[in-house]
Design an enzyme around this catalytic site. Structure first.
Site, PDB file in Angstrom:
ATOM      1  N   HIS A   1       0.861  -1.208   0.000  1.00  0.00           N
ATOM      2  CA  HIS A   1       0.000   0.000   0.000  1.00  0.00           C
ATOM      3  C   HIS A   1       0.884   1.241   0.000  1.00  0.00           C
ATOM      4  O   HIS A   1       1.469   1.598   1.023  1.00  0.00           O
ATOM      5  CB  HIS A   1      -0.896   0.006   1.247  1.00  0.00           C
ATOM      6  CG  HIS A   1      -1.855   1.158   1.301  1.00  0.00           C
ATOM      7  ND1 HIS A   1      -3.179   0.992   1.619  1.00  0.00           N
ATOM      8  CD2 HIS A   1      -1.700   2.482   1.083  1.00  0.00           C
ATOM      9  CE1 HIS A   1      -3.801   2.163   1.584  1.00  0.00           C
ATOM     10  NE2 HIS A   1      -2.901   3.095   1.267  1.00  0.00           N
TER      11      HIS A   1
ATOM     12  N   HIS B   1       1.407   5.425  -1.836  1.00  0.00           N
ATOM     13  CA  HIS B   1       0.977   6.531  -2.699  1.00  0.00           C
ATOM     14  C   HIS B   1       2.218   7.088  -3.383  1.00  0.00           C
ATOM     15  O   HIS B   1       3.084   7.662  -2.718  1.00  0.00           O
ATOM     16  CB  HIS B   1       0.303   7.632  -1.861  1.00  0.00           C
ATOM     17  CG  HIS B   1      -0.931   7.144  -1.173  1.00  0.00           C
ATOM     18  ND1 HIS B   1      -2.187   7.259  -1.728  1.00  0.00           N
ATOM     19  CD2 HIS B   1      -1.098   6.504   0.004  1.00  0.00           C
ATOM     20  CE1 HIS B   1      -3.082   6.720  -0.919  1.00  0.00           C
ATOM     21  NE2 HIS B   1      -2.451   6.248   0.145  1.00  0.00           N
TER      22      HIS B   1
ATOM     23  N   LYS C   1      -9.497  -0.409  -5.434  1.00  0.00           N
ATOM     24  CA  LYS C   1      -9.523   0.293  -4.143  1.00  0.00           C
ATOM     25  C   LYS C   1     -10.881   0.942  -3.908  1.00  0.00           C
ATOM     26  O   LYS C   1     -11.390   1.675  -4.759  1.00  0.00           O
ATOM     27  CB  LYS C   1      -8.421   1.357  -4.122  1.00  0.00           C
ATOM     28  CG  LYS C   1      -8.348   2.192  -2.839  1.00  0.00           C
ATOM     29  CD  LYS C   1      -7.854   1.380  -1.651  1.00  0.00           C
ATOM     30  CE  LYS C   1      -7.928   2.139  -0.337  1.00  0.00           C
ATOM     31  NZ  LYS C   1      -6.829   3.040  -0.100  1.00  0.00           N
TER      32      LYS C   1
ATOM     33  N   HIS D   1     -10.533   1.288   2.293  1.00  0.00           N
ATOM     34  CA  HIS D   1     -10.314   2.330   3.295  1.00  0.00           C
ATOM     35  C   HIS D   1     -11.506   2.236   4.247  1.00  0.00           C
ATOM     36  O   HIS D   1     -12.596   2.690   3.920  1.00  0.00           O
ATOM     37  CB  HIS D   1     -10.225   3.717   2.660  1.00  0.00           C
ATOM     38  CG  HIS D   1      -9.906   4.772   3.681  1.00  0.00           C
ATOM     39  ND1 HIS D   1      -8.686   5.407   3.759  1.00  0.00           N
ATOM     40  CD2 HIS D   1     -10.645   5.266   4.709  1.00  0.00           C
ATOM     41  CE1 HIS D   1      -8.686   6.251   4.779  1.00  0.00           C
ATOM     42  NE2 HIS D   1      -9.861   6.183   5.365  1.00  0.00           N
TER      43      HIS D   1
ATOM     44  N   HIS E   1      -4.438  -0.347   6.176  1.00  0.00           N
ATOM     45  CA  HIS E   1      -3.937   0.482   7.298  1.00  0.00           C
ATOM     46  C   HIS E   1      -4.821   0.403   8.539  1.00  0.00           C
ATOM     47  O   HIS E   1      -5.372   1.399   8.987  1.00  0.00           O
ATOM     48  CB  HIS E   1      -3.727   1.936   6.858  1.00  0.00           C
ATOM     49  CG  HIS E   1      -4.807   2.514   5.978  1.00  0.00           C
ATOM     50  ND1 HIS E   1      -6.130   2.507   6.323  1.00  0.00           N
ATOM     51  CD2 HIS E   1      -4.730   3.117   4.766  1.00  0.00           C
ATOM     52  CE1 HIS E   1      -6.823   3.086   5.363  1.00  0.00           C
ATOM     53  NE2 HIS E   1      -6.000   3.454   4.397  1.00  0.00           N
TER      54      HIS E   1
ATOM     55  N   ASP F   1       1.402   2.758   3.537  1.00  0.00           N
ATOM     56  CA  ASP F   1       0.537   3.934   3.339  1.00  0.00           C
ATOM     57  C   ASP F   1       1.374   5.214   3.318  1.00  0.00           C
ATOM     58  O   ASP F   1       0.919   6.279   3.733  1.00  0.00           O
ATOM     59  CB  ASP F   1      -0.572   4.042   4.397  1.00  0.00           C
ATOM     60  CG  ASP F   1      -1.694   4.983   3.947  1.00  0.00           C
ATOM     61  OD1 ASP F   1      -1.778   5.282   2.744  1.00  0.00           O
ATOM     62  OD2 ASP F   1      -2.474   5.413   4.818  1.00  0.00           O
TER      63      ASP F   1
HETATM   64  O1  DOR Z   1      -3.482   9.689   5.563  1.00  0.00           O
HETATM   65  C1  DOR Z   1      -3.848   9.354   4.458  1.00  0.00           C
HETATM   66  N1  DOR Z   1      -3.310   9.868   3.337  1.00  0.00           N
HETATM   67  N2  DOR Z   1      -4.804   8.449   4.387  1.00  0.00           N
HETATM   68  C2  DOR Z   1      -5.370   8.116   3.211  1.00  0.00           C
HETATM   69  O2  DOR Z   1      -6.264   7.298   3.216  1.00  0.00           O
HETATM   70  C3  DOR Z   1      -4.948   8.773   1.955  1.00  0.00           C
HETATM   71  C4  DOR Z   1      -3.589   9.289   2.064  1.00  0.00           C
HETATM   72  C5  DOR Z   1      -3.230  10.261   0.954  1.00  0.00           C
HETATM   73  O3  DOR Z   1      -3.470   9.953  -0.210  1.00  0.00           O
HETATM   74  O4  DOR Z   1      -2.668  11.306   1.259  1.00  0.00           O
HETATM   75 ZN    ZN Z   2      -3.416   5.066   1.549  1.00  0.00          ZN
END
Ligand code: DOR
Ligand code: ZN
Length: 349
Positions: free
Chosen positions: A16, A18, A102, A139, A177, A250
């Site tokens: 997981h 980004h 997702k 989520h 998460h 995450d």
């Molecule tokens: O803290 C977070 N940031 N939780 C999420 O679910 C998305 C993520 C983000 O994309 O910044």
């Molecule tokens: Zn995330």
């Protein structure tokens, strides 16, 4: 148990992360690539990565942003909307490089506006995923403003997740998460097609970190950090060696000014020191021997992918995390900025 000075592990994967897009992507991808062989890449761009065509274009951009000579594999995902058709799921399955879908409840977190308001509008699509074995990554927080922000995961499990797994008993589900004892209990009681990812920050910090001497925006993420008893439940879950719990950082980069702000964004950046931070958490739990399964085996097994064969070495040697990290034209503040991390990952050779 005495702590070994070095740990050799199968090269891990991040289930997981980004990676974002555009200018900042190159800076954060470099960290993930240094740590992991593969990563499940979140689709919450703007606009979201909702179709196979969008995922293909995003994958190309990620591959173009990799450091020279890298053998890193991005594992792509689709963003579930109420307009996602079963046909798109079939197409995704056929690609061989899209590995999950997702589900963001609309309004739950960063770039979730296009997410799902009512899962009942996705029944055929979820059925197709169940039939084709494409995992749903969740989520797990309700968006009901009347529910306390610290209870949103627990209430989501009660209101939405229990009915979901009853309706689709063969659907592969990853509760992403996880942050609470309720989530640990839910995953433990569920069948083997239900698993969870656990972040380094939810293993290392409780909600006090948000308020240490003042408001600390760099500890703000969603789901938000919880009470100590919940952190301990997560640590027990991963230290138990149960394969239902595996690594998902995450890691969620945001430019410094968007976090140090009157309405700061949610997200903690940990890709620069991910495995080292997990090693700290496992060491504190006296469970370093369980780190490899969590970091390098269980996720691949769950996704039906081969385990990696190369290895990485962690050395018990502390280092100071830089105060800032480049992020395109901006800077981001990594987890532990200006502080020590107890383990160091040796460069791959
Ligand atoms: O803290 C977070 N940031 N939780 C999420 O679910 C998305 C993520 C983000 O994309 O910044
Ligand atoms: Zn995330």
């Amino acid at each position: 148990m005495t702590t070994p000075a070095t740990l050799i592990l199968t090269r891990p994967d991040d289930w997981h992360v980004h990676l974002r897009d555009g200018e900042g992507m190159r800076d954060v991808v470099a960290d993930t690539v240094r740590q992991f062989a593969r990563a499940i890449v979140m689709p919450n761009l703007k606009p979201p990565v909702a179709t196979v065509a969008q995922a293909e274009a995003y994958r190309e951009r990620i591959l173009a942003a990799l450091p020279k000579g890298s053998d890193f594999t991005p594992l792509m995902t689709l963003y579930l909307t109420e307009a996602t058709l079963p046909l798109e799921i079939e197409r995704a399955r056929r690609t061989g490089w899209i590995h999950a879908v997702k589900y963001y409840p609309a309004g739950a977190t960063t770039h979730s506006e296009a997410g799902v308001r009512d899962l009942a509008h996705c029944r055929e699509t979820l059925k197709a995923m169940e039939d084709l074995g494409l995992p749903l990554l969740i989520h797990g927080e309700v968006t009901d403003a009347a529910v306390d922000v610290f209870d949103r995961e627990r209430v989501f499990i009660e209101r939405h997740l229990i009915p979901l797994v009853q309706r689709y008993p063969r659907l592969k589900v990853v509760l992403e998460h996880i942050t609470t004892a309720s989530a640990v209990k839910f995953v433990l009681t569920a069948e083997d097609n239900v698993a969870a990812t656990v972040t380094p920050h939810h293993l290392l910090y409780n909600r006090n970190a948000l308020f240490q001497g003042g408001v600390r925006p760099h500890y703000y993420c969603l789901p938000v950090l919880k009470r100590e008893e919940h952190r301990q439940a997560l640590v027990r879950a991963v230290a138990s060696g149960n394969p239902k719990f595996f690594l998902g950082t995450d890691s969620a980069p945001h430019a410094r000014n968007t976090k140090e702000n009157a309405c700061g964004c949610a997200g903690i950046y940990s890709a620069h020191a991910a495995l080292e931070l997990y090693a700290e958490a496992f060491e504190a739990a006296g469970a370093l021997d369980r780190l490899e399964g969590f970091a390098s085996h269980f996720g691949a097994d769950f996704y039906g992918l081969p385990r990696n064969t190369s290895r990485v070495t962690l050395v018990r040697e502390s280092w100071t995390v830089p105060a800032g990290h480049p992020f395109g034209q901006d800077t981001l503040v990594p987890l532990r900025a200006g502080e020590q991390v107890a383990w160091r990952l040796q460069a791959l050779n």
